[in-house]
Design an enzyme around this catalytic site. Structure first.
Site, short mmCIF file in Angstrom:
data_model
loop_
_atom_site.label_atom_id
_atom_site.label_comp_id
_atom_site.label_asym_id
_atom_site.label_seq_id
_atom_site.Cartn_x
_atom_site.Cartn_y
_atom_site.Cartn_z
N LYS A 67 0.70 -1.19 0.10
CA LYS A 67 0.00 0.08 0.08
C LYS A 67 0.97 1.17 -0.05
O LYS A 67 0.33 2.31 -0.61
CB LYS A 67 -0.88 0.06 1.12
CG LYS A 67 -2.21 -1.02 1.04
CD LYS A 67 -2.97 -0.91 2.13
CE LYS A 67 -4.21 -1.97 1.99
NZ LYS A 67 -5.10 -1.71 2.96
N ASP A 103 -10.23 2.66 2.06
CA ASP A 103 -10.26 2.09 3.11
C ASP A 103 -11.10 2.79 4.13
O ASP A 103 -12.05 2.06 4.80
CB ASP A 103 -9.13 1.48 3.68
CG ASP A 103 -8.33 0.42 2.74
OD1 ASP A 103 -8.95 -0.36 2.37
OD2 ASP A 103 -7.05 0.54 2.96
#
Ligand code: ATR
Length: 284
Positions: A67, A103
């Site tokens: 990420k 997210d």
């Protein structure tokens, strides 16, 4: 036909391919898209990202451990990805690669739609201070949560998340579990969210085991873990009369937002949830 996928390492246990392919089918886009898992070794991140441009891949999800690692190879970041310096979605716009972080948005949408709670003005206690805590805290601050209390084993990491949340405009304070004030903060929170892996494996662990008397029935306790659906923390909270929320919604809605970014079509979240639940039944 355009390719979609997910970059991670390891990747074989990812539930995203089942969930996204179910979404593609339900949206009637089977002739346009297919979604595949890609096991990308850390040393191959640069060439993997470059291949999106070369092969004309429309976009990918990015998961652990990439990420942060993909960021230097992208052309642009959206505000949320910029704030937390982590990307879970890449969109290829005519070879221009844009990084997003959905997210936190996924968590907020689950709070609103699955638990019926509006975070604006609320006092939220965040357990943990890793990457997931960062995304959730930044999204909570952006959604207008008034007071963020970040509790972590290592207080330094909690403090750095507090700084990110304050930059966005929330009040934020950091604690470790031994701080005396923690008990009062647990009792005063409207929403508690576990962002750590504690409870995932082994499943009989919970960060609040020693604090159960401070939970009360006016609170929502949530976990970003989705397997087991009811972690020990959520079970303990339910026994104390709290509302509870598992991490399944966050996983579905982060994926739904990614789907919308890639295809321009609103994601069929009902079918995504069904696919996820079916898949979860098959894992032990
Ligand atoms: P992620 O990016 O997935 O959130 P991470 O960066 O490794 O993962 O963060 C994991 C979080 O879980 C951290 O807040 C970590 O606490 P520390 O910052 O003190 O390491 C927390 N964590 C993991 N195992 C824990 C445990 N057994 N007890 C308390 N906290 C734990």
């Amino acid at each position: 036909m355009r390719l979609l996928g997910i970059f991670g390492h390891p990747i074989s246990h990812s539930l995203s391919p089942k969930m996204q392919n179910a979404a593609i089918k339900a949206a009637g886009l089977e002739k346009e898209y297919v979604f595949l898992p890609f096991d990308i070794f850390p040393e191959d991140v640069a060439s993997a990202v470059e291949s999106l441009r070369v092969l004309g891949v429309k976009g990918v999800n990015v998961t652990i451990p990439h990420k942060e690692g993909v960021i230097p190879y992208l052309d642009e970041l959206d505000a949320q990805a910029e704030a937390v310096q982590a990307v879970n979605v890449i969109v290829n716009e005519n070879k221009r690669l844009i990084g997003y972080n959905t997210d936190g948005i996924g968590f907020i949408r689950s709070l609103k739609e699955d638990a019926g709670i509006e975070p604006r003005g609320k006092k939220v206690l965040v357990l943990g201070a890793g990457g997931a805590a960062k995304s959730v805290s930044a999204a909570l601050a952006s959604a207008g949560a008034k007071d963020l209390v970040i509790v972590n084993r290592t207080i330094k990491r909690a403090q750095s998340i507090g700084e990110i949340a304050r930059k966005i405009g929330a009040n934020a304070r950091a604690f470790d579990f031994s701080s005396e004030g923690v008990k009062k903060e647990i009792a005063a929170a409207h929403i508690i969210v576990n962002t750590t892996s504690v409870g995932l494996y082994p499943p009989n662990q919970s960060l609040l085991t020693d604090y159960l008397e401070y939970l009360n029935q006016d609170q929502l306790v949530s976990d970003i873990i989705y397997h087991p659906q009811e972690t020990l923390l959520l079970k303990q909270a339910r026994m104390r009369g709290c509302d509870t929320l598992s991490g399944a919604g966050m996983l579905i809605y982060q994926g739904a937002e990614a789907f919308r970014l890639w295809t321009g079509v609103e994601a069929p979240v009902h079918e995504m949830r069904k696919a996820l639940e079916e898949e979860l039944k098959t894992v032990d």
